[in-house]
Design a protein around this motif. Structure first.
Motif, PDB file in Angstrom:
ATOM      1  N   ALA A  44       0.849  -1.201   0.000  1.00  0.00           N
ATOM      2  CA  ALA A  44       0.000   0.000   0.000  1.00  0.00           C
ATOM      3  C   ALA A  44       0.881   1.247   0.000  1.00  0.00           C
ATOM      4  O   ALA A  44       0.609   2.230  -0.718  1.00  0.00           O
ATOM      5  CB  ALA A  44      -0.930  -0.008   1.199  1.00  0.00           C
ATOM      6  N   ALA A  45       1.976   1.229   0.816  1.00  0.00           N
ATOM      7  CA  ALA A  45       2.889   2.367   0.855  1.00  0.00           C
ATOM      8  C   ALA A  45       3.566   2.553  -0.492  1.00  0.00           C
ATOM      9  O   ALA A  45       3.725   3.687  -0.982  1.00  0.00           O
ATOM     10  CB  ALA A  45       3.926   2.173   1.960  1.00  0.00           C
ATOM     11  N   MET A  47       2.407   1.605  -3.426  1.00  0.00           N
ATOM     12  CA  MET A  47       1.385   2.104  -4.362  1.00  0.00           C
ATOM     13  C   MET A  47       1.135   3.597  -4.130  1.00  0.00           C
ATOM     14  O   MET A  47       1.023   4.370  -5.066  1.00  0.00           O
ATOM     15  CB  MET A  47       0.084   1.297  -4.223  1.00  0.00           C
ATOM     16  CG  MET A  47       0.199  -0.093  -4.820  1.00  0.00           C
ATOM     17  SD  MET A  47      -1.271  -1.123  -4.587  1.00  0.00           S
ATOM     18  CE  MET A  47      -2.575  -0.111  -5.096  1.00  0.00           C
ATOM     19  N   TYR A  48       1.086   3.975  -2.849  1.00  0.00           N
ATOM     20  CA  TYR A  48       0.894   5.385  -2.530  1.00  0.00           C
ATOM     21  C   TYR A  48       2.076   6.199  -3.050  1.00  0.00           C
ATOM     22  O   TYR A  48       1.899   7.260  -3.652  1.00  0.00           O
ATOM     23  CB  TYR A  48       0.726   5.575  -1.017  1.00  0.00           C
ATOM     24  CG  TYR A  48       0.681   7.035  -0.621  1.00  0.00           C
ATOM     25  CD1 TYR A  48      -0.461   7.792  -0.838  1.00  0.00           C
ATOM     26  CD2 TYR A  48       1.795   7.660  -0.063  1.00  0.00           C
ATOM     27  CE1 TYR A  48      -0.500   9.125  -0.507  1.00  0.00           C
ATOM     28  CE2 TYR A  48       1.770   8.998   0.275  1.00  0.00           C
ATOM     29  CZ  TYR A  48       0.618   9.725   0.052  1.00  0.00           C
ATOM     30  OH  TYR A  48       0.582  11.050   0.378  1.00  0.00           O
ATOM     31  N   TYR A  49       3.315   5.696  -2.846  1.00  0.00           N
ATOM     32  CA  TYR A  49       4.507   6.403  -3.304  1.00  0.00           C
ATOM     33  C   TYR A  49       4.513   6.501  -4.834  1.00  0.00           C
ATOM     34  O   TYR A  49       4.844   7.549  -5.397  1.00  0.00           O
ATOM     35  CB  TYR A  49       5.786   5.695  -2.818  1.00  0.00           C
ATOM     36  CG  TYR A  49       7.039   6.391  -3.272  1.00  0.00           C
ATOM     37  CD1 TYR A  49       7.436   7.591  -2.683  1.00  0.00           C
ATOM     38  CD2 TYR A  49       7.808   5.861  -4.307  1.00  0.00           C
ATOM     39  CE1 TYR A  49       8.578   8.232  -3.112  1.00  0.00           C
ATOM     40  CE2 TYR A  49       8.948   6.507  -4.742  1.00  0.00           C
ATOM     41  CZ  TYR A  49       9.337   7.693  -4.145  1.00  0.00           C
ATOM     42  OH  TYR A  49      10.460   8.330  -4.569  1.00  0.00           O
ATOM     43  N   GLN A  51       1.905   6.436  -6.801  1.00  0.00           N
ATOM     44  CA  GLN A  51       0.847   7.373  -7.167  1.00  0.00           C
ATOM     45  C   GLN A  51       1.296   8.804  -6.882  1.00  0.00           C
ATOM     46  O   GLN A  51       1.072   9.711  -7.683  1.00  0.00           O
ATOM     47  CB  GLN A  51      -0.426   7.033  -6.394  1.00  0.00           C
ATOM     48  CG  GLN A  51      -1.648   7.725  -6.925  1.00  0.00           C
ATOM     49  CD  GLN A  51      -2.909   7.236  -6.208  1.00  0.00           C
ATOM     50  OE1 GLN A  51      -2.839   6.742  -5.087  1.00  0.00           O
ATOM     51  NE2 GLN A  51      -4.024   7.380  -6.871  1.00  0.00           N
ATOM     52  N   TYR A  52       1.951   8.989  -5.735  1.00  0.00           N
ATOM     53  CA  TYR A  52       2.461  10.316  -5.376  1.00  0.00           C
ATOM     54  C   TYR A  52       3.506  10.769  -6.387  1.00  0.00           C
ATOM     55  O   TYR A  52       3.506  11.916  -6.823  1.00  0.00           O
ATOM     56  CB  TYR A  52       3.055  10.297  -3.956  1.00  0.00           C
ATOM     57  CG  TYR A  52       3.737  11.585  -3.585  1.00  0.00           C
ATOM     58  CD1 TYR A  52       2.981  12.698  -3.230  1.00  0.00           C
ATOM     59  CD2 TYR A  52       5.123  11.694  -3.610  1.00  0.00           C
ATOM     60  CE1 TYR A  52       3.597  13.892  -2.904  1.00  0.00           C
ATOM     61  CE2 TYR A  52       5.749  12.884  -3.291  1.00  0.00           C
ATOM     62  CZ  TYR A  52       4.988  13.979  -2.932  1.00  0.00           C
ATOM     63  OH  TYR A  52       5.593  15.160  -2.614  1.00  0.00           O
ATOM     64  N   SER A  53       4.404   9.878  -6.806  1.00  0.00           N
ATOM     65  CA  SER A  53       5.441  10.212  -7.794  1.00  0.00           C
ATOM     66  C   SER A  53       4.795  10.591  -9.130  1.00  0.00           C
ATOM     67  O   SER A  53       5.217  11.549  -9.779  1.00  0.00           O
ATOM     68  CB  SER A  53       6.393   9.031  -7.997  1.00  0.00           C
ATOM     69  OG  SER A  53       7.100   8.774  -6.815  1.00  0.00           O
ATOM     70  N   LYS A  56       3.272  13.945  -8.711  1.00  0.00           N
ATOM     71  CA  LYS A  56       4.328  14.947  -8.626  1.00  0.00           C
ATOM     72  C   LYS A  56       4.881  15.232 -10.015  1.00  0.00           C
ATOM     73  O   LYS A  56       5.063  16.398 -10.393  1.00  0.00           O
ATOM     74  CB  LYS A  56       5.444  14.443  -7.696  1.00  0.00           C
ATOM     75  CG  LYS A  56       6.611  15.355  -7.554  1.00  0.00           C
ATOM     76  CD  LYS A  56       6.350  16.382  -6.480  1.00  0.00           C
ATOM     77  CE  LYS A  56       7.611  17.149  -6.160  1.00  0.00           C
ATOM     78  NZ  LYS A  56       7.582  18.487  -6.660  1.00  0.00           N
TER      79      LYS A  56
END
Length: 169
Positions: A44-45, A47-49, A51-53, A56
């Motif tokens: 999950a982390a 995937m979040y990273y 998605q965040y990248s 960004k």
């Protein structure tokens, strides 16, 4: 089978069922379950990273495009301001030219009126000259006719007069 604990009427049954539920949860959470939970949290982390990248990167791209468009807009705005200043200057010149044109039209109409008056006076003087010329020609014709008569009379007289008495001409 699922139970709804709020519908159980006996408080004793409720507490027993709750204790069983707690024990089931404790039994359920073994090492394998903890590893699965940890892997799930890591995924999950990640995937979040990811998605965040991606967000960004998209944000940076949009910001770059925005900066370019903002610079272009500022240049266009500058040109607009310069064009507006030039337009104002040209409009002022145009208004001055229009004012001069109006003055020139007034002067032109005054000069045209003066010209028409001069032309009328010229035509009147020409008509007067032609009348005088006609009268002079008429007088000259009468004079010539009278002289011819007078010369004819003189020639008759001179025929009888001796040469010694004639006046030299």
């Amino acid at each position: 089978m699922e139970q709804n604990y709020s519908q159980v009427t006996s408080p004793l049954l409720q507490s027993e069922d709750y204790d069983d539920f707690k024990r089931w949860q404790e039994r359920k959470l073994g090492t394998g379950q903890k590893v699965r939970t940890l892997v799930t949290l890591v995924l999950a982390a990640l995937m979040y990273y990811a998605q965040y990248s991606a967000m960004k990167t998209r944000h940076d791209r949009v910001l770059t495009q925005y900066s370019a468009l903002k610079a272009q807009y500022d240049r266009i705005e500058e040109k607009h301001d310069e064009t507006l200043v030039r337009y104002s200057a040209l409009k002022a010149q145009y208004d001055q030219i229009e004012a001069k044109k109006s003055e020139t039209l007034v002067q032109d109409s005054d000069l045209k009126a003066q010209y028409d008056q001069i032309e009328a006076k010229k035509d009147a003087l020409k008509a007067q000259y032609e009348r005088i010329e006609a009268m002079r020609n008429e007088s000259l014709a009468q004079y010539c006719a009278g002289k011819a008569q007078h010369t004819g009379i003189n020639s008759k007289k001179s025929d009888n007069i001796p040469d010694s008495l004639q006046t030299p001409q």
